[in-house]
Design a protein around this motif. Structure first.
Motif, PDB file in Angstrom:
ATOM      1  N   ILE A  57       8.571  -4.537  23.955  1.00 15.13           N
ATOM      2  CA  ILE A  57       9.860  -4.064  24.446  1.00 15.13           C
ATOM      3  C   ILE A  57      10.824  -5.257  24.452  1.00 15.13           C
ATOM      4  O   ILE A  57      10.656  -6.198  25.220  1.00 15.13           O
ATOM      5  CB  ILE A  57       9.743  -3.474  25.869  1.00 15.13           C
ATOM      6  CG1 ILE A  57       8.592  -2.479  25.978  1.00 15.13           C
ATOM      7  CG2 ILE A  57      11.077  -2.884  26.310  1.00 15.13           C
ATOM      8  CD1 ILE A  57       8.652  -1.290  25.067  1.00 15.13           C
ATOM      9  N   ARG A  91      15.469  -3.057  27.248  1.00 18.21           N
ATOM     10  CA  ARG A  91      15.228  -1.853  28.032  1.00 18.21           C
ATOM     11  C   ARG A  91      16.552  -1.141  28.299  1.00 18.21           C
ATOM     12  O   ARG A  91      17.609  -1.732  28.155  1.00 18.21           O
ATOM     13  CB  ARG A  91      14.623  -2.208  29.387  1.00 18.21           C
ATOM     14  CG  ARG A  91      13.387  -3.004  29.321  1.00 18.21           C
ATOM     15  CD  ARG A  91      12.999  -3.478  30.735  1.00 18.21           C
ATOM     16  NE  ARG A  91      11.636  -3.925  30.710  1.00 18.21           N
ATOM     17  CZ  ARG A  91      10.593  -3.120  30.657  1.00 18.21           C
ATOM     18  NH1 ARG A  91      10.748  -1.831  30.642  1.00 18.21           N
ATOM     19  NH2 ARG A  91       9.376  -3.607  30.613  1.00 18.21           N
ATOM     20  N   ASP A 126      18.981  -2.995  30.339  1.00 19.51           N
ATOM     21  CA  ASP A 126      19.683  -4.094  29.656  1.00 19.51           C
ATOM     22  C   ASP A 126      20.929  -3.597  28.919  1.00 19.51           C
ATOM     23  O   ASP A 126      21.808  -4.385  28.582  1.00 19.51           O
ATOM     24  CB  ASP A 126      18.761  -4.761  28.620  1.00 19.51           C
ATOM     25  CG  ASP A 126      17.544  -5.411  29.250  1.00 19.51           C
ATOM     26  OD1 ASP A 126      17.640  -5.919  30.382  1.00 19.51           O
ATOM     27  OD2 ASP A 126      16.477  -5.399  28.596  1.00 19.51           O
ATOM     28  N   CYS A 170      17.301   1.461  23.702  1.00 24.28           N
ATOM     29  CA  CYS A 170      16.271   0.445  23.873  1.00 24.28           C
ATOM     30  C   CYS A 170      15.913  -0.072  22.484  1.00 24.28           C
ATOM     31  O   CYS A 170      16.154   0.609  21.483  1.00 24.28           O
ATOM     32  CB  CYS A 170      15.041   0.984  24.603  1.00 24.28           C
ATOM     33  SG  CYS A 170      14.116   2.254  23.734  1.00 24.28           S
ATOM     34  N   ALA A 211      18.311   5.231  25.810  1.00 21.59           N
ATOM     35  CA  ALA A 211      17.058   4.575  26.196  1.00 21.59           C
ATOM     36  C   ALA A 211      16.147   5.535  26.942  1.00 21.59           C
ATOM     37  O   ALA A 211      16.554   6.606  27.373  1.00 21.59           O
ATOM     38  CB  ALA A 211      17.374   3.359  27.065  1.00 21.59           C
ATOM     39  N   GLU A 241      10.992   3.487  25.899  1.00 19.80           N
ATOM     40  CA  GLU A 241      10.226   2.305  26.297  1.00 19.80           C
ATOM     41  C   GLU A 241       9.388   2.598  27.541  1.00 19.80           C
ATOM     42  O   GLU A 241       8.269   2.105  27.688  1.00 19.80           O
ATOM     43  CB  GLU A 241      11.144   1.091  26.488  1.00 19.80           C
ATOM     44  CG  GLU A 241      11.985   1.069  27.747  1.00 19.80           C
ATOM     45  CD  GLU A 241      13.263   1.895  27.725  1.00 19.80           C
ATOM     46  OE1 GLU A 241      14.129   1.630  28.574  1.00 19.80           O
ATOM     47  OE2 GLU A 241      13.416   2.801  26.881  1.00 19.80           O
ATOM     48  N   ARG A 242       9.904   3.429  28.431  1.00 18.60           N
ATOM     49  CA  ARG A 242       9.167   3.794  29.652  1.00 18.60           C
ATOM     50  C   ARG A 242       7.971   4.689  29.325  1.00 18.60           C
ATOM     51  O   ARG A 242       6.916   4.570  29.930  1.00 18.60           O
ATOM     52  CB  ARG A 242      10.094   4.490  30.638  1.00 18.60           C
ATOM     53  CG  ARG A 242      11.213   3.619  31.138  1.00 18.60           C
ATOM     54  CD  ARG A 242      10.669   2.545  32.030  1.00 18.60           C
ATOM     55  NE  ARG A 242      11.751   1.699  32.497  1.00 18.60           N
ATOM     56  CZ  ARG A 242      11.573   0.465  32.885  1.00 18.60           C
ATOM     57  NH1 ARG A 242      10.368  -0.067  32.854  1.00 18.60           N
ATOM     58  NH2 ARG A 242      12.578  -0.249  33.298  1.00 18.60           N
ATOM     59  N   GLU A 249       5.239   2.474  28.096  1.00 18.60           N
ATOM     60  CA  GLU A 249       4.621   1.741  29.203  1.00 18.60           C
ATOM     61  C   GLU A 249       3.722   2.650  30.046  1.00 18.60           C
ATOM     62  O   GLU A 249       2.680   2.212  30.525  1.00 18.60           O
ATOM     63  CB  GLU A 249       5.688   1.086  30.076  1.00 18.60           C
ATOM     64  CG  GLU A 249       6.352  -0.078  29.384  1.00 18.60           C
ATOM     65  CD  GLU A 249       7.454  -0.720  30.191  1.00 18.60           C
ATOM     66  OE1 GLU A 249       7.456  -1.958  30.270  1.00 18.60           O
ATOM     67  OE2 GLU A 249       8.305   0.011  30.745  1.00 18.60           O
TER      68      GLU A 249
END
Length: 174
Positions: free
Chosen positions: A38, A41, A44, A50, A124, A127-128, A131
């Motif tokens: 990543i 995020r 960011d 992302c 975005a 990315e979560r 994870e």
């Protein structure tokens, strides 16, 4: 501070910070045999997108899926075969592939060497998902641990359960 000559765009959001990241920095997430680092995020980019550095070994790539966000890949090493609504194309170094929201697709590394992709998801959130379903690994190119049949089944159940939260649908065919 620079004087504003064009007043048609909003003022600078002074609370937002410059973000710098090296590809060697974690988190590195092992998902479906691939490793995703990543780089940016949602927090960011004010949720706009992302950025993920994807290491896809030979034979790697996700199963067929679709989601309600835009996804763009640029191949920086190797090549991947992309299936989009049943049509297959090979994307090579220097090529960019854009997948519109909601379209069925997948990519697969059918070559004999690893591929590296930069992936932008907008907005975005993806990315979560990575994870939540993946496992942390030590570096950008470390493979996730091998899973036995029971662990693979548990991974699939967890991914199917979490996919709707991230506006993703896992499919049988792209």
């Amino acid at each position: 501070m620079a004087e504003r000559l064009n007043r048609t765009i909003p003022a600078d959001e002074a609370g937002r910070k410059l973000v710098t990241k090296k590809a060697e920095e974690p988190p590195h997430i092992g998902v479906v045999g691939d490793t995703y680092t990543i780089l940016l995020r949602g927090e960011d980019t004010a949720g706009r997108y992302c950025l993920i550095d994807m290491h896809v070994p030979p034979g790697g790539g996700p199963p067929p899926h679709r989601h309600d966000f835009e996804e763009t890949f640029t191949v920086v090493e190797g090549e991947v075969e992309v299936s989009f609504r049943g049509e297959k194309v090979v994307a090579r170094v220097g090529e960019t592939v854009h997948i519109p929201a909601n379209a069925p697709h997948q990519f697969h590394n059918s070559s004999e060497k690893a591929a590296r992709l930069f992936c932008i998801c907008a907005p975005a959130g993806q990315e979560r998902f990575f994870e939540d379903v993946g496992v942390r690994v030590g570096s950008r190119t470390d493979a996730p641990p091998k899973m036995d049949a029971e662990a693979q089944e548990e991974f699939k159940k967890n991914a199917v359960k979490l996919a709707p939260k991230y506006k993703t649908e896992l499919l049988k065919e792209a």
